[in-house]
Scaffold this motif. Structure first.
Motif, PDB file in Angstrom:
ATOM      1  N   GLU A   4      -7.956  -2.254  27.919  1.00 41.43           N
ATOM      2  CA  GLU A   4      -8.177  -1.991  26.479  1.00 41.43           C
ATOM      3  C   GLU A   4      -8.643  -0.555  26.150  1.00 41.43           C
ATOM      4  O   GLU A   4      -8.185   0.022  25.357  1.00 41.43           O
ATOM      5  N   ALA A   5      -9.464  -0.095  26.899  1.00 43.53           N
ATOM      6  CA  ALA A   5     -10.084   1.215  26.878  1.00 43.53           C
ATOM      7  C   ALA A   5      -9.141   2.428  27.349  1.00 43.53           C
ATOM      8  O   ALA A   5      -9.550   3.563  27.013  1.00 43.53           O
ATOM      9  N   ASP A   6      -8.372   2.065  28.379  1.00 41.78           N
ATOM     10  CA  ASP A   6      -7.584   2.958  29.249  1.00 41.78           C
ATOM     11  C   ASP A   6      -6.589   3.672  28.088  1.00 41.78           C
ATOM     12  O   ASP A   6      -5.619   2.982  27.663  1.00 41.78           O
ATOM     13  N   PRO A   7      -6.524   5.126  27.806  1.00 38.10           N
ATOM     14  CA  PRO A   7      -5.677   5.524  26.736  1.00 38.10           C
ATOM     15  C   PRO A   7      -4.352   5.528  27.416  1.00 38.10           C
ATOM     16  O   PRO A   7      -3.316   5.815  26.575  1.00 38.10           O
ATOM     17  N   ASN A   8      -4.242   5.573  28.531  1.00 41.99           N
ATOM     18  CA  ASN A   8      -2.707   5.560  28.958  1.00 41.99           C
ATOM     19  C   ASN A   8      -2.175   4.070  29.154  1.00 41.99           C
ATOM     20  O   ASN A   8      -0.860   4.171  29.365  1.00 41.99           O
ATOM     21  N   VAL A   9      -2.618   3.184  28.719  1.00 44.32           N
ATOM     22  CA  VAL A   9      -2.324   1.643  28.453  1.00 44.32           C
ATOM     23  C   VAL A   9      -1.680   1.488  27.207  1.00 44.32           C
ATOM     24  O   VAL A   9      -2.481   1.627  26.276  1.00 44.32           O
ATOM     25  N   LEU A  10      -0.399   1.287  27.172  1.00 44.00           N
ATOM     26  CA  LEU A  10       0.123   1.092  25.847  1.00 44.00           C
ATOM     27  C   LEU A  10      -0.157  -0.182  25.287  1.00 44.00           C
ATOM     28  O   LEU A  10      -0.387  -0.447  24.057  1.00 44.00           O
ATOM     29  N   ARG A  11       0.336  -0.936  26.122  1.00 44.91           N
ATOM     30  CA  ARG A  11       0.060  -2.624  25.723  1.00 44.91           C
ATOM     31  C   ARG A  11      -0.146  -3.473  26.895  1.00 44.91           C
ATOM     32  O   ARG A  11       0.266  -2.897  28.060  1.00 44.91           O
ATOM     33  N   PHE A  12      -0.720  -4.494  26.840  1.00 42.82           N
ATOM     34  CA  PHE A  12      -0.923  -5.580  27.992  1.00 42.82           C
ATOM     35  C   PHE A  12      -1.339  -6.926  27.375  1.00 42.82           C
ATOM     36  O   PHE A  12      -1.188  -7.117  26.449  1.00 42.82           O
ATOM     37  N   ASN A  19     -20.945  -0.187  28.404  1.00 47.58           N
ATOM     38  CA  ASN A  19     -20.810   0.749  27.373  1.00 47.58           C
ATOM     39  C   ASN A  19     -19.382   1.076  26.739  1.00 47.58           C
ATOM     40  O   ASN A  19     -19.559   1.153  25.423  1.00 47.58           O
ATOM     41  N   LEU A  20     -18.494   0.331  27.207  1.00 40.13           N
ATOM     42  CA  LEU A  20     -17.278   0.258  26.743  1.00 40.13           C
ATOM     43  C   LEU A  20     -17.310  -0.638  25.269  1.00 40.13           C
ATOM     44  O   LEU A  20     -16.845  -0.543  24.267  1.00 40.13           O
ATOM     45  N   ARG A  21     -18.043  -1.879  25.968  1.00 43.71           N
ATOM     46  CA  ARG A  21     -18.286  -2.876  24.552  1.00 43.71           C
ATOM     47  C   ARG A  21     -19.003  -2.274  23.499  1.00 43.71           C
ATOM     48  O   ARG A  21     -18.944  -2.329  22.461  1.00 43.71           O
ATOM     49  N   TYR A  22     -20.007  -1.712  23.709  1.00 39.83           N
ATOM     50  CA  TYR A  22     -20.976  -0.797  22.912  1.00 39.83           C
ATOM     51  C   TYR A  22     -20.168   0.265  22.218  1.00 39.83           C
ATOM     52  O   TYR A  22     -20.350   0.084  21.129  1.00 39.83           O
ATOM     53  N   LEU A  23     -19.445   0.995  22.617  1.00 43.02           N
ATOM     54  CA  LEU A  23     -18.527   1.941  21.991  1.00 43.02           C
ATOM     55  C   LEU A  23     -17.516   1.248  20.991  1.00 43.02           C
ATOM     56  O   LEU A  23     -17.295   1.798  19.892  1.00 43.02           O
ATOM     57  N   ARG A  24     -16.946   0.137  21.430  1.00 44.10           N
ATOM     58  CA  ARG A  24     -15.921  -0.489  20.575  1.00 44.10           C
ATOM     59  C   ARG A  24     -16.606  -0.858  19.101  1.00 44.10           C
ATOM     60  O   ARG A  24     -15.806  -0.986  18.271  1.00 44.10           O
ATOM     61  N   LYS A  25     -17.937  -1.063  18.937  1.00 44.89           N
ATOM     62  CA  LYS A  25     -18.397  -1.321  17.944  1.00 44.89           C
ATOM     63  C   LYS A  25     -18.209  -0.035  16.795  1.00 44.89           C
ATOM     64  O   LYS A  25     -18.256  -0.435  15.574  1.00 44.89           O
ATOM     65  N   TYR A  26     -18.104   1.034  17.400  1.00 43.05           N
ATOM     66  CA  TYR A  26     -17.802   2.343  16.295  1.00 43.05           C
ATOM     67  C   TYR A  26     -16.471   2.600  15.988  1.00 43.05           C
ATOM     68  O   TYR A  26     -15.982   3.779  15.458  1.00 43.05           O
ATOM     69  N   GLN A  27     -15.420   1.562  16.373  1.00 38.93           N
ATOM     70  CA  GLN A  27     -14.047   1.840  15.993  1.00 38.93           C
ATOM     71  C   GLN A  27     -13.814   1.673  14.408  1.00 38.93           C
ATOM     72  O   GLN A  27     -14.669   0.872  13.760  1.00 38.93           O
ATOM     73  N   VAL A  28     -13.094   2.726  13.792  1.00 39.99           N
ATOM     74  CA  VAL A  28     -12.986   2.628  12.167  1.00 39.99           C
ATOM     75  C   VAL A  28     -11.424   2.749  11.927  1.00 39.99           C
ATOM     76  O   VAL A  28     -10.535   2.834  12.778  1.00 39.99           O
TER      77      VAL A  28
END
Length: 202
Positions: A41-49, A125-134
């Motif tokens: 989910e966090a990998d910018p190179n992954v388009l979909r999975f 950390n990834l789960r924490y940062l996801r809270k800041y998606q807008v």
């Protein structure tokens, strides 16, 4: 990003992930598979999975992969998430047979990811940062204003600048998760954490 835990078999639990990248709920069968879903989910190179993309029968055996991921370069990868310690030889042989008879013939890479290699500090950390998606318009305003920030700055100073310009509730963490800024994700993220602009990011 939220994950929910369900009992799907006596003594066993299923963890589901609400994925913004795929726009749907990703069903995983273990905490290790859930952790790997966070990485995809966090990998910018992954388009979909997708999880458990299909059930395959070959050479008298059955196998359901854990994930199928499509990358920006056009590569498709089937991922198997499994423990390294105690992996049975017959299971490993089945994976090798699947890779050679099914995956590679379909021009799909097959990769093993071992549970022992999961960095749970990174996952936290990834789960924490996801809270800041807008939403998109707020993201674009944050991205535009971030151009006025120095190439390296602490989160508190960056957030103070953004909130002064945009109002409360905006954070550089939004860009940190999306790869426009970076930091040492092996350490717990705090207000004093230093972040730096990714070259070419914005």
């Amino acid at each position: 990003m939220r994950s929910k835990i369900f009992v799907y078999r006596r003594g066993m639990h299923r963890a589901d992930l609400s994925s913004q990248k795929t726009g749907c709920r990703i069903m995983t069968m273990s905490h290790n598979e859930l952790a790997f879903a966070h990485l995809l989910e966090a990998d910018p190179n992954v388009l979909r999975f997708t999880a458990q993309p299909a059930k395959f029968t070959f050479s008298g055996m059955r196998y359901t992969p854990d994930y199928l991921a499509e990358y920006a370069c056009g590569t498709q990868v089937i991922w198997e998430v499994h423990r390294k310690k105690g992996m049975k030889n017959n299971y490993l042989e089945k994976l090798k047979l699947f890779a050679s008879e099914i995956a590679y013939r379909a021009n799909i890479k097959f990769c093993l990811f071992f549970n022992e290699d999961i960095d749970y500090k990174l996952i936290a950390n990834l789960r924490y940062l996801r809270k800041y998606q807008v939403e998109t318009n707020r993201f674009e305003r944050i991205l535009e204003l971030s151009k006025a920030l120095p190439s390296q700055i602490d989160i508190a100073s960056a957030d103070s600048f953004l909130n002064e310009k945009l109002g409360r509730g905006h954070s550089i963490r939004t860009l940190l998760y999306n790869g426009f800024f970076s930091t040492d994700l092996s350490q717990t993220i705090t207000q004093n954490t230093k972040v730096w602009r990714v070259k070419g990011g914005c």
